[in-house]
Write a protein that holds these residues in place. Sequence first.
Motif, PDB file in Angstrom:
ATOM      1  N   ASP A 153       0.859  -1.171   0.000  1.00 49.57           N
ATOM      2  CA  ASP A 153       0.000   0.000   0.000  1.00 49.57           C
ATOM      3  C   ASP A 153       0.899   1.225   0.000  1.00 49.57           C
ATOM      4  O   ASP A 153       1.637   1.473   0.965  1.00 49.57           O
ATOM      5  CB  ASP A 153      -0.909  -0.007   1.223  1.00 49.57           C
ATOM      6  N   ALA A 154       0.857   1.996  -1.077  1.00 47.50           N
ATOM      7  CA  ALA A 154       1.739   3.159  -1.227  1.00 47.50           C
ATOM      8  C   ALA A 154       1.127   4.434  -0.688  1.00 47.50           C
ATOM      9  O   ALA A 154       1.721   5.504  -0.808  1.00 47.50           O
ATOM     10  CB  ALA A 154       2.099   3.348  -2.704  1.00 47.50           C
ATOM     11  N   ARG A 155      -0.072   4.342  -0.103  1.00 48.43           N
ATOM     12  CA  ARG A 155      -0.766   5.539   0.356  1.00 48.43           C
ATOM     13  C   ARG A 155      -0.690   5.649   1.874  1.00 48.43           C
ATOM     14  O   ARG A 155      -0.810   4.624   2.557  1.00 48.43           O
ATOM     15  CB  ARG A 155      -2.240   5.458  -0.097  1.00 48.43           C
ATOM     16  N   PRO A 156      -0.510   6.830   2.438  1.00 53.25           N
ATOM     17  CA  PRO A 156      -0.442   8.116   1.751  1.00 53.25           C
ATOM     18  C   PRO A 156       0.958   8.502   1.294  1.00 53.25           C
ATOM     19  O   PRO A 156       1.143   9.140   0.285  1.00 53.25           O
ATOM     20  CB  PRO A 156      -0.950   9.095   2.810  1.00 53.25           C
ATOM     21  N   SER A 157       2.017   8.123   2.083  1.00 50.51           N
ATOM     22  CA  SER A 157       3.368   8.530   1.685  1.00 50.51           C
ATOM     23  C   SER A 157       4.381   7.424   1.912  1.00 50.51           C
ATOM     24  O   SER A 157       5.241   7.184   1.065  1.00 50.51           O
ATOM     25  CB  SER A 157       3.795   9.802   2.439  1.00 50.51           C
ATOM     26  N   THR A 158       4.318   6.738   3.026  1.00 51.69           N
ATOM     27  CA  THR A 158       5.262   5.668   3.337  1.00 51.69           C
ATOM     28  C   THR A 158       4.679   4.329   2.917  1.00 51.69           C
ATOM     29  O   THR A 158       3.620   3.925   3.404  1.00 51.69           O
ATOM     30  CB  THR A 158       5.575   5.649   4.845  1.00 51.69           C
ATOM     31  N   ALA A 159       5.360   3.633   2.013  1.00 53.56           N
ATOM     32  CA  ALA A 159       4.866   2.351   1.520  1.00 53.56           C
ATOM     33  C   ALA A 159       4.819   1.335   2.661  1.00 53.56           C
ATOM     34  O   ALA A 159       5.711   1.277   3.514  1.00 53.56           O
ATOM     35  CB  ALA A 159       5.750   1.850   0.389  1.00 53.56           C
ATOM     36  N   LYS A 160       3.779   0.516   2.661  1.00 54.23           N
ATOM     37  CA  LYS A 160       3.568  -0.469   3.705  1.00 54.23           C
ATOM     38  C   LYS A 160       3.182  -1.803   3.073  1.00 54.23           C
ATOM     39  O   LYS A 160       2.235  -1.877   2.280  1.00 54.23           O
ATOM     40  CB  LYS A 160       2.441   0.003   4.634  1.00 54.23           C
ATOM     41  N   THR A 161       3.925  -2.867   3.381  1.00 53.47           N
ATOM     42  CA  THR A 161       3.560  -4.202   2.919  1.00 53.47           C
ATOM     43  C   THR A 161       2.400  -4.710   3.753  1.00 53.47           C
ATOM     44  O   THR A 161       2.489  -4.769   4.989  1.00 53.47           O
ATOM     45  CB  THR A 161       4.747  -5.173   3.032  1.00 53.47           C
ATOM     46  N   VAL A 162       1.300  -5.068   3.086  1.00 54.07           N
ATOM     47  CA  VAL A 162       0.128  -5.536   3.820  1.00 54.07           C
ATOM     48  C   VAL A 162      -0.011  -7.055   3.771  1.00 54.07           C
ATOM     49  O   VAL A 162      -0.664  -7.645   4.631  1.00 54.07           O
ATOM     50  CB  VAL A 162      -1.159  -4.858   3.306  1.00 54.07           C
ATOM     51  N   ALA A 163       0.608  -7.704   2.774  1.00 52.48           N
ATOM     52  CA  ALA A 163       0.569  -9.161   2.678  1.00 52.48           C
ATOM     53  C   ALA A 163       1.651  -9.614   1.707  1.00 52.48           C
ATOM     54  O   ALA A 163       2.127  -8.830   0.881  1.00 52.48           O
ATOM     55  CB  ALA A 163      -0.806  -9.652   2.210  1.00 52.48           C
ATOM     56  N   THR A 164       2.057 -10.882   1.817  1.00 52.08           N
ATOM     57  CA  THR A 164       3.011 -11.462   0.874  1.00 52.08           C
ATOM     58  C   THR A 164       2.477 -12.785   0.354  1.00 52.08           C
ATOM     59  O   THR A 164       1.650 -13.448   0.994  1.00 52.08           O
ATOM     60  CB  THR A 164       4.392 -11.681   1.521  1.00 52.08           C
ATOM     61  N   PHE A 165       2.972 -13.164  -0.826  1.00 53.87           N
ATOM     62  CA  PHE A 165       2.601 -14.426  -1.459  1.00 53.87           C
ATOM     63  C   PHE A 165       3.898 -15.204  -1.728  1.00 53.87           C
ATOM     64  O   PHE A 165       4.814 -14.664  -2.355  1.00 53.87           O
ATOM     65  CB  PHE A 165       1.847 -14.173  -2.761  1.00 53.87           C
ATOM     66  N   ARG A 166       3.984 -16.455  -1.252  1.00 50.44           N
ATOM     67  CA  ARG A 166       5.203 -17.249  -1.361  1.00 50.44           C
ATOM     68  C   ARG A 166       5.002 -18.402  -2.327  1.00 50.44           C
ATOM     69  O   ARG A 166       4.022 -19.161  -2.234  1.00 50.44           O
ATOM     70  CB  ARG A 166       5.604 -17.794   0.008  1.00 50.44           C
TER      71      ARG A 166
END
Length: 471
Positions: free
Chosen positions: A294-307
């Motif tokens: 999630d690139a919003r609002p300014s600092t990108a945040k990983t919300v989930a990963t797929f392996r």
Amino acid sequence: MVHLSRRTLLKGAAALGAYGIGLGAASLYRSAEAATPVTLEAKTADALLDGQHLTKGVMTYGADGAADAMTGPPMPPTLRLRKGEPFAAKLINRLDEPTTIHWHGLRVDNRMDGVPFLTQPYVYTGDSFDYAFTPPDAGTFWYHPHCNTLTQMGRGMTGLLIVENPEDPAFDAEIAVNLRDWRLGSDGQFIEQFKPRDAARNGTFGTVRGANWQVEPAFDAPAGGLVRVRLVATDVTRIYTLKLAGADAVIVALDGQPLPAPVPLDQAVLGPGQRADLVLRMPDGEGQTVSLVDARPSTAKTVATFRATGSSLKRDLRAVAALAANPFTPPDLKNAEAVPLVLSATAENAARESFCGSLGYSFWAINKVPWPGDTSDPTAPLAELKRGRTYLLNLENLTPHLHPIHLHGMNFQVVSSSVRSVPPLISDTYLVLPDEKVQLALVADNPGDWVLHCHIIEHQKAGMTSYVRVV
């Protein structure tokens, strides 16, 4: 309608010239032959939401044969229906307050829409209500209360609902992702759900960001496989700008409605209530990961990963075909009647009851009147629509904030925008930009009283809500 970036739209313009069921979440399926309905118990529970503390007083749905058997968090079960086949659910209320269920995005009979006093009575503590309908559309939807929504949804009552179409292509896996935040303190317990100063702006954001009731969950999927990822923004406030890192994907459906052709994903902006179906091509190497960011609002945040797991299936993303279209009556634009819908702030700041409960403030308005209005008939509909006629909803956003406007019971088609190029997509929710004027066309084909509101719940509860009547 989910907003796509300009780059994505340009790619889409060029494009146009089953394994697993909801990994990471319990799923519950009932066929048309089922003798009894799904039983959904509205109840409280404890859950590990921040990864460190057990949060007490979580609100959720327990379902027969599904939620009680879950090994993970007590997230509401993912309900699975089939297009064109009857479905029934019995809501039993074990909460200490009234509740209902609204089937977000589904075109159901008005009596099944779950809005207190407008379409059904409260379901009080210990009482039950029987819902029954046949979904006409396949796609990704969700369900939630329409009573004391900021508290009940904010504390967990947002479940995914998937309507399957036997004509859809088979994928190597399917993963359903429930995107939502939590308002938790440092001890992991719930804090005040909203702040008045934030409710009068973008809304009050959560302190813990999660997916499927976990912090950065990891999902396994076949290496080199094509994975259908169903993303649902069930948060009460947050607007997501979603990207993938480590793999390519195409968008095949938005807000439950298939696109005419798959569109390469650059980014997708999802407001509360919106959905996006992706087909993700997993990496070929065992253990390689893909991040949903999630690139919003300014600092990108990983919300989930797929392996990636196993040997590569070596699938080709270019082989992904369009999903079968859902039924939709084209609007008669030449004979359409305009319905003005002006979104604005209000300085009244008075406590109003809304459909169920009040925040104690009125910050927002439609057509300069916060709901319920102060006219001679404060609960009259915004407009009375004649069945079978075409209408143009002329939405004008006079505020500096985004508003995901959701219409119950019917779908609309996007016609035009004053600030950008928009494809003629079909949807039930449109994320209106600041100072944007947009035209949404619909055929009034479902009789009844249908709520229209901002799905940032603080905006809804503080005045930006009303309804239209189809007769």
